[in-house]
Design a protein around this motif. Sequence first.
Motif, PDB file in Angstrom:
ATOM      1  N   ALA A   6      -5.431  -4.168  -0.078  1.00  5.62           N
ATOM      2  CA  ALA A   6      -6.589  -4.356   0.776  1.00  5.62           C
ATOM      3  C   ALA A   6      -6.941  -5.911   0.764  1.00  5.62           C
ATOM      4  N   LEU A   7      -6.922  -6.264  -0.283  1.00  7.66           N
ATOM      5  CA  LEU A   7      -7.366  -7.850  -0.264  1.00  7.66           C
ATOM      6  C   LEU A   7      -6.326  -8.677   0.648  1.00  7.66           C
ATOM      7  N   LEU A  44      -4.693   2.732  -7.808  1.00 10.13           N
ATOM      8  CA  LEU A  44      -6.027   1.860  -7.331  1.00 10.13           C
ATOM      9  C   LEU A  44      -5.731   0.401  -7.440  1.00 10.13           C
ATOM     10  N   LYS A  45      -5.058  -0.139  -8.515  1.00  2.00           N
ATOM     11  CA  LYS A  45      -4.780  -1.475  -8.552  1.00  2.00           C
ATOM     12  C   LYS A  45      -3.953  -1.874  -7.197  1.00  2.00           C
ATOM     13  N   SER A  76       0.750  -1.054  -0.011  1.00  2.00           N
ATOM     14  CA  SER A  76      -0.119  -0.119  -0.058  1.00  2.00           C
ATOM     15  C   SER A  76       0.761   1.391   0.170  1.00  2.00           C
ATOM     16  N   ALA A 109      -5.787  -1.585  -4.098  1.00  2.00           N
ATOM     17  CA  ALA A 109      -7.027  -3.010  -4.127  1.00  2.00           C
ATOM     18  C   ALA A 109      -6.159  -4.208  -3.776  1.00  2.00           C
TER      19      ALA A 109
END
Length: 107
Positions: A68-69, A61-62, A27, A65
């Motif tokens: 976050a996963l 954003l990729k 991140s 995401a």
Amino acid sequence: MKKLPFYLNDSLVPFYRVVLVLAFLLSFSSMLVGAGFTIVTYISSELSFSASLYQGFILFLKGAALSALLGFTGFLAFWKRHQIMYENCQDSHKQSDCNKIGFFTFA
């Protein structure tokens, strides 16, 4: 006492910790890569700054995401493991089961 499922075994706890650390690093690095990609694309191509910013934001954003996963998966495993251990502590009333999770009863 309830048994822990195989994916919540003590031998896999270091794996979940590594996953959480990698999610944090991913991140953080996705922010830097998105900003760097925006600047490099703006300088090296004939795109406008807003178009370069959009491409950098999509790249960010990729990465966000994916992190976050990964973070959700690692946290969910730790949370479920703690819930099962807490239920074991409440069911068995043994001090050793409660000491494993740091839950002490003073009564």
